[in-house]
Design a protein around this motif. Structure first.
Motif, PDB file in Angstrom:
ATOM      1  N   GLY A 230       0.805  -1.205   0.000  1.00 41.02           N
ATOM      2  CA  GLY A 230       0.000   0.000   0.000  1.00 41.02           C
ATOM      3  C   GLY A 230       0.842   1.261   0.000  1.00 41.02           C
ATOM      4  O   GLY A 230       0.370   2.342  -0.317  1.00 41.02           O
ATOM      5  N   SER A 231       2.131   1.122   0.323  1.00 40.95           N
ATOM      6  CA  SER A 231       2.999   2.294   0.379  1.00 40.95           C
ATOM      7  C   SER A 231       3.874   2.351  -0.870  1.00 40.95           C
ATOM      8  O   SER A 231       4.606   1.416  -1.171  1.00 40.95           O
ATOM      9  N   LEU A 232       3.795   3.466  -1.618  1.00 40.37           N
ATOM     10  CA  LEU A 232       4.550   3.563  -2.872  1.00 40.37           C
ATOM     11  C   LEU A 232       6.056   3.676  -2.648  1.00 40.37           C
ATOM     12  O   LEU A 232       6.833   2.960  -3.276  1.00 40.37           O
ATOM     13  N   PRO A 233       6.499   4.566  -1.747  1.00 45.18           N
ATOM     14  CA  PRO A 233       7.947   4.565  -1.488  1.00 45.18           C
ATOM     15  C   PRO A 233       8.390   3.215  -0.952  1.00 45.18           C
ATOM     16  O   PRO A 233       9.504   2.762  -1.248  1.00 45.18           O
ATOM     17  N   GLY A 234       7.502   2.568  -0.207  1.00 37.00           N
ATOM     18  CA  GLY A 234       7.812   1.240   0.321  1.00 37.00           C
ATOM     19  C   GLY A 234       8.081   0.254  -0.788  1.00 37.00           C
ATOM     20  O   GLY A 234       9.024  -0.549  -0.719  1.00 37.00           O
ATOM     21  N   ALA A 235       7.265   0.305  -1.848  1.00 36.81           N
ATOM     22  CA  ALA A 235       7.456  -0.620  -2.966  1.00 36.81           C
ATOM     23  C   ALA A 235       8.827  -0.427  -3.586  1.00 36.81           C
ATOM     24  O   ALA A 235       9.543  -1.381  -3.900  1.00 36.81           O
TER      25      ALA A 235
END
Lengths: 304, 272, 417
Positions: A248-253
């Motif tokens: 759900g987290s883009l920077p996380g991806a």
């Protein structure tokens, strides 16, 4: 040290590719809570379309590399996005609001369908592309080992960063981005205040597919070899990246992709290549056990 | 006087910087109905979640004493053990039934621990040993007893989600009773009930108190229920206790009227 | 009302999309050339795909009113039919029992039926995990592999017979289930799915690379074939050993073994089924279903979710282990190729398409998904394509599975059923 640096460079390049695929997983999961199992296949289709586009442009006499790259990028993103859209429209939309397992099962079916479709259309043998972006820099030379940074690697990382910036801007500042974030919070409520939920979800799949196409293009350029089966493993690893970073987290991806890329590069650099896939999975299992929300994910409070 | 059934001692629950419950102490006696009231967001359900192990309290002691004198410290027990060994059962604000299972099955699942033991952890049950068959008969008898009590016997084999709302509320209460509790915690059992159903609920709770001789802890907004049946009322506001005592006493308390009933004087009159 | 212009426009749009989808992938060929991959053209395929979609969409649009009316009438009928299918389980079991004695039963048919039964058993085993306990397991094939390799290695290294290895294989698989389940079962549904998938792949990669122990990609061959209580099914048994056909004074026929294997798997599958039917009515089985419905409520009733999940996981794994050891003894050869993710997906599809928790549905789904493609072996390359297609279409058509009626596990005496 030199060897370490080389693995770092390779890992970051690989990580950029995984990260781009991971964004597709994380966005879809964030918005409709399903694992889009067919996303790896979309990436594979992106790689095939890129290869075909290169060959077609070559046949048409477009030999100026930057122009060819740009055209291939546009073609691959466009056509792959269409595939992403079609998959959502045919296989997932009819199941919206159905029980939790249903879309996952169709996604697995879709993954098998697409993989075999490409196999039938293009054959099971590997396809090759001659090196298109040759050359590079030699950063340092030590102990008879030269650390190479190819132009292609620079291109891959730079393009990824550019796409990430553009994409973050899109989510933060456009009405589409707002609609996506609204659907993520509460789809029913978003629909009630006039967000076109179906269109927003379609757009999510289109964007995810376009980014996966870029990853496909990069892999085609980077390895020069593709086949119909590359989607499965890359898909799983990218999903791992998405979970690792916090789904759900883009920077996380992106971060997760980077980590998976680095882990793989160092693992195969220092240990054996045979177990490099196991490394990624083992780390996934460990992360999920000790930090189920991923590195950058928000914790979910159990609501009683 | 013997030890109280439940003694909540300096209970505090923090979520990050937010203090949901601050230094709360009260007692609940066996064979009494203790109501916890307070405006929305006062921390009532949080108290329940601490009692039943869904949250781990930041500090404080929750001690439960059975009729036979056995003592449990709830804050140290795992969630499912609080029901199994300490015998605290609860219901939920938004009903949580096993909706695709039948009414009777819901009641059988509630007797899981006893049946599991009787079935020798499935092995005996698999081969149909007499010990298990007897235990199953007893479990069915207990279920029938409670179904009769709330008039759901005829609907025993219907899916739980097919019941009307009021029946679902009642089913959840008797399901909790099937665990054989010493303390029954009810989270807004009268919410959404019409006056007739609400009155029936009062009778049910009073008869449980009388016949089972257990303590009941009640969160409720419906003042007719609170004032009508509770023996002791604890009033919370912003996670702190602002008053405590018998209903008549609490009703007259200035702080309570200000915090809770104050905004609508006639709400209190409705309640009487 | 004239809907034709609208329908034409709609079909045109669909055709345009089909054109866009087909153009890059079907419009070009990538044959092997002298210096890498060449480019060929196949634009007629694109035209064909576009035309088919245009025509198909138009016909669908035109027949829609008729179709809608028909399907409206169909739905309750279908439900009524599935409701009355209770007896069909016995019928199916009866047919399965006498199948080898029927006049048209040849080796080919029994072989295929055996294969279907393996998947029926796996489907039933996974059904415990997915259908009853509601845990999504995408790595079920790992336990199947553990069972197969346990049998192969035990019988090869210690010379143990099938009947001793079978329970051991189940036990090992169950142990693996517990080992994996203990850390991961706290995870939410989708995460659990992906971890189990990862675990399935890890097992496969280990089997592939641990050369000394598992034979690596070459697998293990000449695994001991099963015997009929010590009587082997061989034409010329070793000295001092009576073969099956000698003992019963029959002429030697390789068909005997095929039939024996068939009955063996039928027995195993029926045992799995009986176990599931029985355990559903026990507290453990009821707790599985309750857990699927609401985990929080379970906790509030004194049920330990971890233990309940773990038991479902371990028991499901055990049946996969049994099936795995049967697979090993039937094939006589196993390699990591037999335990890919596709197998997991196939078993999951059988369990879910059959209908959540429905035993009959699982059997039908296995016949549908394994049996039908088996009869079209000549079209092998289209087999997986059709399989993927079927998975998507059945799911879109009946998301709740083919048969999804749930029978109560207990009824109150005196109440009308």
């Amino acid at each position: 040290m030199a060897y370490f640096l080389q693995q770092l460079i390779n890992g970051v390049t690989l990580g950029a590719i995984y990260g781009l695929i991971a964004i597709g997983y994380t966005m879809v999961y964030g918005i409709i809570g399903m694992i889009n199992f067919a996303h790896g296949e979309i990436y594979m289709i992106g790689a095939f379309i890129s290869l075909i586009a290169f060959l077609v442009l070559g046949a048409m006499g477009v030999t100026y590399v930057p122009l060819a790259l740009l055209l291939v990028l546009i073609l691959a993103m466009g056509f792959t996005a269409l595939w992403g859209w079609a998959v959502e429209r045919l296989a997932y939309r009819p199941l919206r609001g159905s029980f939790r397992l249903a879309p996952l099962i169709t996604a697995i079916g879709m993954s098998i369908l697409l993989g075999n479709l490409v196999q039938i259309l293009q054959g099971a043998r590997v396809k090759t592309l001659p090196p298109t972006v040759p050359g590079g820099l030699i950063l340092m030379e030590a102990e008879g080992f030269a650390v190479r940074l190819s132009f292609l690697q620079i291109f891959i990382v730079a393009l990824t960063i550019a796409l990430m910036i553009g994409f973050t801007w899109l989510i933060k500042n456009t009405s589409l981005g707002r609609a996506q974030r609204a659907c993520e919070q509460d789809m029913t409520m978003a629909a009630l205040i006039g967000v076109n939920v179906d269109r927003t979800i379609s757009a999510t799949f289109v964007i995810g597919a376009a980014l996966a196409a870029v990853a496909g293009l990069m892999v085609t350029l980077y390895y020069g070899v593709i086949d119909f089966y590359i989607g499965f493993l890359a898909g799983i690893k990218a999903f791992t990246a998405a979970v690792l970073g916090g789904i759900g987290s883009l920077p996380g991806a992106m971060l997760g992709g980077l980590l998976i890329g680095l882990i793989e590069a160092f693992w195969s650099g220092y240990f054996t290549t045979e177990y490099k896939d196991v490394a990624a999975f083992s780390i996934l299992v460990l992360v999920l056990i000790f930090r189920p929300t991923g590195l950058l994910g928000r914790p979910e409070v159990e609501k009683v | 006087m013997s030890a109280p059934l439940l003694a909540v001692d300096h209970l505090t629950m923090r979520f990050g910087g937010l203090i949901a419950i601050g230094d709360l102490s009260f007692e609940a006696q066996p064979r009494e109905i203790t109501a916890i009231i307070g405006p929305n967001g006062a921390g009532k359900t949080t108290v329940f979640n601490c009692l039943t192990g869904f949250y781990r309290p930041s500090s404080g002691m929750l001690s439960l004493t059975h009729k036979n004198g056995q003592r449990f410290l709830l804050e140290r027990l795992d969630g499912h053990l609080i029901t199994r060994t300490a015998r605290v059962a609860r219901t939920f604000q938004n009903i949580r039934l096993f909706s695709n299972m039948t009414v009777l099955e819901n009641l059988m699942v509630a007797q899981h621990a006893a049946l599991m033991k009787a079935s020798l952890f499935t092995l005996g049950g698999l081969f149909g040993l007499p010990g298990y068959r007897k235990a199953e008969r007893n479990a069915l008898e207990l279920a029938r007893h409670w179904l009769d009590k709330v008039g759901l016997t005829a609907k025993a084999d219907e899916a739980a989600n097919a019941l009307p709302y009021g029946d679902q509320r009642r089913l959840e209460i008797v399901r909790a009773m099937c665990t054989g509790p010493e303390l029954l915690c009810l989270d807004e059992p009268a919410a959404g009930l019409n006056p007739k159903e609400s009155a029936d609920l009062n009778q049910l709770l009073l008869s449980i108190k009388r016949e089972e001789e257990i303590g009941i802890l009640l969160i409720e907004h419906d003042m007719s229920v609170v004032m009508g049946i509770s023996d002791h009322v604890v009033v919370l506001d912003y996670g702190r206790k602002i008053a405590e005592g018998p209903p008549s006493h609490v009703r007259a308390d200035k702080a309570v009227i200000r915090a809770y009933l104050g905004e609508a004087e006639d709400a209190e009159e409705d309640a009487c | 009302m004239n809907r034709l212009p609208f329908l034409l426009k709609d079909a045109g749009l669909a055709a345009l999309i089909a054109f866009g989808l087909a153009l890059p992938l079907a419009g070009f060929r990538l044959p092997d050339g002298a210096s890498g991959t060449d480019l060929g053209f196949r634009l007629d395929w694109v035209a064909a795909a576009t035309a088919i979609v245009f025509a198909g969409r138009l016909v669908m649009g035109l027949s829609r009113p008729f179709f809608m009316a028909a399907s409206e009438g169909m739905a309750p009928k279908f439900a009524a039919v599935t409701r009355r299918l209770g007896w069909s389980g016995y019928l199916l079991a009866g047919v399965a029992l006498v199948l080898p004695m029927l006049p048209f039963a040849d080796r080919n048919l029994i072989d295929k039926a055996t294969l279907i039964l393996i998947y029926v058993m796996l489907g039933w085993g996974l059904n415990i995990v997915v259908g009853l306990a509601g845990l999504l397991d995408l790595g079920y094939v790992a336990f199947y592999a553990v069972g197969a390799y346990s049998y192969a290695l035990l019988s090869l290294n210690f010379g143990l017979s099938f009947w001793i290895c079978l329970p051991l294989a189940g036990l090992f698989a169950a142990l693996f289930g517990i080992l994996l389940g203990f850390p991961v079962l706290r995870l939410r549904g989708d995460y659990l799915a992906i971890v189990t998938l990862g675990f399935g792949e890890i097992i496969r990669v280990i089997l592939l690379n641990w050369q000394n122990f598992t034979g690596g990609p070459n697998g293990i061959s000449s695994i001991q074939r099963p015997s009929f209580f010590g009587l082997p099914f061989t034409a010329e048994p070793a000295e001092g050993i009576t073969a099956f056909h000698d003992f019963f004074s029959l002429d030697y026929s390789s068909f005997h073994r095929v039939v024996f294997l068939y009955y063996l798997i039928l027995l195993l599958a029926l045992a799995t089924n009986l176990f599931t039917i029985r355990i559903r009515k026990l507290p453990l089985g009821r707790a599985w279903e309750a857990l699927r419905e609401d985990e929080i409520a379970c906790k509030a009733l004194g049920i330990n979710p971890t233990m309940v999940k773990l038991s479902a996981f371990a028991l499901g794994a055990m049946f996969a282990g049994f099936a795995g050891s049967f697979f090993a003894t039937r094939q006589g050869f196993i390699s990591p190729d037999s335990f890919t993710f596709i197998e997991s997906a196939l078993i999951l599809a059988i369990a879910v398409l059959g209908g959540k928790g429905s035993q009959m549905g699982v059997a039908f789904a296995a016949i549908l998904l394994i049996g039908i493609p088996e009869w079209f072996r000549e079209l092998a390359q289209y087999r997986m394509l059709a399989f993927g297609c079927a998975m998507v279409m059945i799911m879109v058509w009946r998301p709740e599975g083919l048969m999804s009626k749930r029978d109560p596990t207990v009824r109150l005496k005196g109440n009308k059923p």
